[in-house]
Design a protein around this motif. Structure first.
Motif, PDB file in Angstrom:
ATOM      1  N   ALA A  58       0.814  -1.209   0.000  1.00 41.30           N
ATOM      2  CA  ALA A  58       0.000   0.000   0.000  1.00 41.30           C
ATOM      3  C   ALA A  58       0.849   1.261   0.000  1.00 41.30           C
ATOM      4  O   ALA A  58       0.411   2.312  -0.491  1.00 41.30           O
ATOM      5  CB  ALA A  58      -0.931   0.008   1.220  1.00 41.30           C
ATOM      6  N   LEU A  59       2.080   1.186   0.531  1.00 38.22           N
ATOM      7  CA  LEU A  59       2.929   2.364   0.644  1.00 38.22           C
ATOM      8  C   LEU A  59       4.079   2.370  -0.354  1.00 38.22           C
ATOM      9  O   LEU A  59       4.479   3.426  -0.834  1.00 38.22           O
ATOM     10  CB  LEU A  59       3.489   2.467   2.076  1.00 38.22           C
ATOM     11  N   ASP A  60       4.610   1.209  -0.655  1.00 40.99           N
ATOM     12  CA  ASP A  60       5.773   1.118  -1.545  1.00 40.99           C
ATOM     13  C   ASP A  60       5.619  -0.095  -2.459  1.00 40.99           C
ATOM     14  O   ASP A  60       6.242  -1.141  -2.235  1.00 40.99           O
ATOM     15  CB  ASP A  60       7.053   1.009  -0.703  1.00 40.99           C
ATOM     16  N   PRO A  61       4.776   0.014  -3.501  1.00 42.13           N
ATOM     17  CA  PRO A  61       4.515  -1.137  -4.374  1.00 42.13           C
ATOM     18  C   PRO A  61       5.773  -1.706  -5.018  1.00 42.13           C
ATOM     19  O   PRO A  61       5.955  -2.925  -5.078  1.00 42.13           O
ATOM     20  CB  PRO A  61       3.554  -0.578  -5.427  1.00 42.13           C
ATOM     21  N   LYS A  62       6.663  -0.832  -5.489  1.00 36.92           N
ATOM     22  CA  LYS A  62       7.881  -1.309  -6.146  1.00 36.92           C
ATOM     23  C   LYS A  62       8.785  -2.034  -5.147  1.00 36.92           C
ATOM     24  O   LYS A  62       9.363  -3.077  -5.453  1.00 36.92           O
ATOM     25  CB  LYS A  62       8.624  -0.136  -6.784  1.00 36.92           C
ATOM     26  N   GLY A  63       8.907  -1.458  -3.945  1.00 39.97           N
ATOM     27  CA  GLY A  63       9.729  -2.106  -2.929  1.00 39.97           C
ATOM     28  C   GLY A  63       9.163  -3.455  -2.524  1.00 39.97           C
ATOM     29  O   GLY A  63       9.908  -4.399  -2.283  1.00 39.97           O
ATOM     30  N   ALA A  64       7.833  -3.540  -2.461  1.00 39.83           N
ATOM     31  CA  ALA A  64       7.199  -4.797  -2.081  1.00 39.83           C
ATOM     32  C   ALA A  64       7.445  -5.882  -3.123  1.00 39.83           C
ATOM     33  O   ALA A  64       7.558  -7.066  -2.788  1.00 39.83           O
ATOM     34  CB  ALA A  64       5.700  -4.591  -1.875  1.00 39.83           C
ATOM     35  N   THR A  79       4.119  -8.484   3.016  1.00 37.59           N
ATOM     36  CA  THR A  79       4.089  -7.274   2.194  1.00 37.59           C
ATOM     37  C   THR A  79       2.733  -6.575   2.248  1.00 37.59           C
ATOM     38  O   THR A  79       2.585  -5.474   1.739  1.00 37.59           O
ATOM     39  CB  THR A  79       4.427  -7.609   0.723  1.00 37.59           C
ATOM     40  N   HIS A  80       1.739  -7.244   2.842  1.00 34.29           N
ATOM     41  CA  HIS A  80       0.444  -6.609   3.127  1.00 34.29           C
ATOM     42  C   HIS A  80      -0.001  -7.087   4.505  1.00 34.29           C
ATOM     43  O   HIS A  80      -1.109  -7.576   4.693  1.00 34.29           O
ATOM     44  CB  HIS A  80      -0.582  -6.938   2.038  1.00 34.29           C
ATOM     45  N   LEU A  81       0.903  -6.923   5.454  1.00 34.70           N
ATOM     46  CA  LEU A  81       0.800  -7.541   6.780  1.00 34.70           C
ATOM     47  C   LEU A  81      -0.532  -7.254   7.472  1.00 34.70           C
ATOM     48  O   LEU A  81      -1.211  -8.157   7.958  1.00 34.70           O
ATOM     49  CB  LEU A  81       1.959  -7.036   7.647  1.00 34.70           C
ATOM     50  N   TYR A  82      -0.907  -5.968   7.526  1.00 30.33           N
ATOM     51  CA  TYR A  82      -2.036  -5.585   8.374  1.00 30.33           C
ATOM     52  C   TYR A  82      -3.386  -5.965   7.767  1.00 30.33           C
ATOM     53  O   TYR A  82      -4.416  -5.770   8.406  1.00 30.33           O
ATOM     54  CB  TYR A  82      -1.964  -4.083   8.654  1.00 30.33           C
ATOM     55  N   ALA A  83      -3.377  -6.511   6.562  1.00 27.17           N
ATOM     56  CA  ALA A  83      -4.625  -6.967   5.941  1.00 27.17           C
ATOM     57  C   ALA A  83      -4.728  -8.486   5.914  1.00 27.17           C
ATOM     58  O   ALA A  83      -5.727  -9.025   5.449  1.00 27.17           O
ATOM     59  CB  ALA A  83      -4.723  -6.420   4.509  1.00 27.17           C
ATOM     60  N   THR A  84      -3.701  -9.180   6.439  1.00 27.14           N
ATOM     61  CA  THR A  84      -3.728 -10.637   6.409  1.00 27.14           C
ATOM     62  C   THR A  84      -4.711 -11.184   7.449  1.00 27.14           C
ATOM     63  O   THR A  84      -4.920 -10.592   8.510  1.00 27.14           O
ATOM     64  CB  THR A  84      -2.333 -11.217   6.689  1.00 27.14           C
ATOM     65  N   ILE A  85      -5.280 -12.338   7.128  1.00 25.30           N
ATOM     66  CA  ILE A  85      -6.247 -12.962   8.036  1.00 25.30           C
ATOM     67  C   ILE A  85      -5.571 -13.380   9.335  1.00 25.30           C
ATOM     68  O   ILE A  85      -6.129 -13.208  10.427  1.00 25.30           O
ATOM     69  CB  ILE A  85      -6.901 -14.179   7.354  1.00 25.30           C
ATOM     70  N   TRP A  86      -4.348 -13.916   9.239  1.00 27.71           N
ATOM     71  CA  TRP A  86      -3.698 -14.417  10.458  1.00 27.71           C
ATOM     72  C   TRP A  86      -3.329 -13.292  11.413  1.00 27.71           C
ATOM     73  O   TRP A  86      -3.404 -13.462  12.643  1.00 27.71           O
ATOM     74  CB  TRP A  86      -2.479 -15.273  10.109  1.00 27.71           C
ATOM     75  N   PHE A  87      -2.947 -12.107  10.892  1.00 26.92           N
ATOM     76  CA  PHE A  87      -2.641 -10.984  11.785  1.00 26.92           C
ATOM     77  C   PHE A  87      -3.914 -10.483  12.466  1.00 26.92           C
ATOM     78  O   PHE A  87      -3.914 -10.171  13.664  1.00 26.92           O
ATOM     79  CB  PHE A  87      -1.973  -9.853  11.000  1.00 26.92           C
ATOM     80  N   ARG A  88      -5.011 -10.430  11.700  1.00 32.73           N
ATOM     81  CA  ARG A  88      -6.285 -10.038  12.298  1.00 32.73           C
ATOM     82  C   ARG A  88      -6.733 -11.057  13.336  1.00 32.73           C
ATOM     83  O   ARG A  88      -7.337 -10.703  14.346  1.00 32.73           O
ATOM     84  CB  ARG A  88      -7.340  -9.888  11.203  1.00 32.73           C
ATOM     85  N   LEU A  89      -6.427 -12.340  13.087  1.00 33.34           N
ATOM     86  CA  LEU A  89      -6.785 -13.379  14.045  1.00 33.34           C
ATOM     87  C   LEU A  89      -6.033 -13.184  15.359  1.00 33.34           C
ATOM     88  O   LEU A  89      -6.608 -13.321  16.442  1.00 33.34           O
ATOM     89  CB  LEU A  89      -6.466 -14.758  13.447  1.00 33.34           C
ATOM     90  N   VAL A  90      -4.737 -12.844  15.266  1.00 34.59           N
ATOM     91  CA  VAL A  90      -3.957 -12.591  16.483  1.00 34.59           C
ATOM     92  C   VAL A  90      -4.543 -11.410  17.257  1.00 34.59           C
ATOM     93  O   VAL A  90      -4.685 -11.449  18.486  1.00 34.59           O
ATOM     94  CB  VAL A  90      -2.479 -12.329  16.136  1.00 34.59           C
TER      95      VAL A  90
END
Length: 438
Positions: A43-49, A62-73
């Motif tokens: 979302a912030l640095d597409p080329k870097g990702a 590379t899209h950590l805060y939208a992953t299901i497992w992070f939301r599950l935690v």
């Protein structure tokens, strides 16, 4: 079967009510978030990702805060905080509203304690007068040969830690709601353009709205001394072909419609042209330095604005025309000038036009987050600046009457000893004065 179910539920409850579970989940969130700050986010640095190794992409870093497992935690952390809060609620409620006076001298706090002798009636009267005068709320108990009390001041401070825990739950829920239902995007458009919101470039979430945005004007205003005033965009919201809302937005002055907020992000100069294609006049707005292009209908000709002298009185543009990937013409035009392009169409330069860049954001969880912030501030204030003072005592009549008085020290004992010493001194003063008077 029921006993087994109850046993499983009790084990699950014990796991989520454990402080160790909360510390572990907080540690996981902290470590993962730390890794997320080092790895470029799409979302912030597409080329870097894109340059990140495949394993990190597979794990979703590379899209950590939208992953299901992070939301599950985060969800498990919420459950832990809620269970801990529920478990502590009844104790805090009783401590605040239904405190129990001590039933024996063993129940008097021992770290901060004092003993005062005197007649029973005078001891009672002195305790009541001194503590109520200092703002304490007394709860008393009387049985044969024993009178006891518990006194509280700033009792709402008992709720500070609970409110702080609940605040984190609300903050996490607000963040989850915003990330799961909201979206964040960006678009750049010239004066006169109408763009459906579903066509904007989205960096997070999904757009479900159906309205369009029309750019009526875009200006880079200057003050009389030549300094920049602000960027201004006059924008309309179009639904079913009708204008339903209109507002001028600028930097630090966004425009919100149905929960979608538009922020002025940047600005670019552009030029207004008229393409005359076999009698059909087509208005075109092009961004300076080739920020966009116009394909002439029915042809493989593409028109670019390569450079521009943004003089309000005498603007000059340098344009280029490509046929496919090959440049076929470059020309310079001043205001009002027209050029024939490949005997296919006539191009006329009509003047300057602004090209506005707007950030678009919908975050339905923002109000929940603000509520969490308010609860957090209230919890911290109660915990650190409104700490409760609790004194308890018992008068037992044996050979002679004596008052055993103690104070709850608590984790933050600043001022507790001084408050207690002053209360003891005042009670002793009243007893001494009563004895002298008699």
């Amino acid at each position: 079967m029921n006993d087994q179910s109850e046993g499983v539920m009790e084990k699950v409850w014990n796991i989520f009510s454990s402080m160790k579970t909360g510390v572990f989940l907080l540690g996981v969130v902290a470590v993962v978030s730390g890794i997320g700050t080092l790895i470029p986010q799409e979302a912030l640095d597409p080329k870097g990702a894109q340059s990140v190794s495949a394993i990190w992409k597979t794990l979703g870093f590379t899209h950590l805060y939208a992953t299901i497992w992070f939301r599950l935690v985060l969800g498990l952390l919420c459950v832990n905080l809620i269970v801990c809060s529920v478990q502590r609620f009844s104790g805090i409620y009783r401590k605040t509203f239904k405190p129990n006076p001590p039933q024996s001298s063993k129940a008097i706090p021992q770290k901060i304690q004092a003993k005062i002798s005197g007649p029973e009636s005078e001891l009672r009267a002195a305790v009541m007068k001194v503590l109520t005068g200092k703002g304490y709320r007394l709860t008393t108990s009387e049985q044969e040969g024993r009178w006891s009390f518990i006194a509280q001041k700033r009792r709402w401070g008992n709720w500070g830690s609970l409110l702080t825990h609940l605040a984190f739950v609300v903050l996490i829920l607000g963040a989850l709601v915003g990330s799961m239902i909201g979206f964040k995007g960006y678009f750049m458009a010239g004066v006169g353009d109408t763009l459906p919101i579903k066509q904007i470039e989205v960096s997070k979430g999904n757009v479900n709205e159906n309205f369009s945005m029309k750019i009526n004007s875009a200006e880079d205003r200057k003050l009389a001394n030549g300094e920049r005033d602000n960027w201004y965009t006059d924008m309309s919201i179009i639904e079913s072909g009708k204008e339903v809302a209109r507002q001028t937005l600028s930097v630090n002055h966004p425009f919100t419609y149905q929960g979608v907020t538009f922020y002025q992000a940047n600005f670019a100069q552009g030029g207004k042209f008229t393409v005359d294609l076999k009698g059909q006049k087509i208005p075109v707005v092009l961004q300076d330095q080739g920020g966009n292009y116009f394909q002439v209908p029915g042809t493989d000709l593409y028109l670019f604005l390569s450079a521009m002298k943004a003089d309000p009185k005498a603007p000059v543009v340098l344009y280029q025309v490509y046929q496919g990937n090959s440049p076929i013409k470059m020309g310079q035009m001043s205001l009002g000038q027209a050029d024939n392009i490949d005997n296919t169409f006539t191009l006329t330069f009509d003047g300057m036009a602004g090209y506005t860049g707007l950030q678009v954001k919908k975050d339905p969880g923002v109000n929940v987050v603000w509520l969490g912030c308010a609860l957090l501030m209230l919890g911290l204030i109660l915990s650190f600046y409104w700490r409760p003072h609790t004194l308890s005592g018992i008068i037992e009549t044996k050979k002679e009457s004596s008052l055993l008085l103690g104070a709850v020290r608590g984790r933050l004992a600043v001022g507790t000893q001084e408050e207690f010493n002053q209360a003891v001194t005042d009670v002793e003063g009243l007893i001494t004065a009563g004895s002298a008077g008699s």
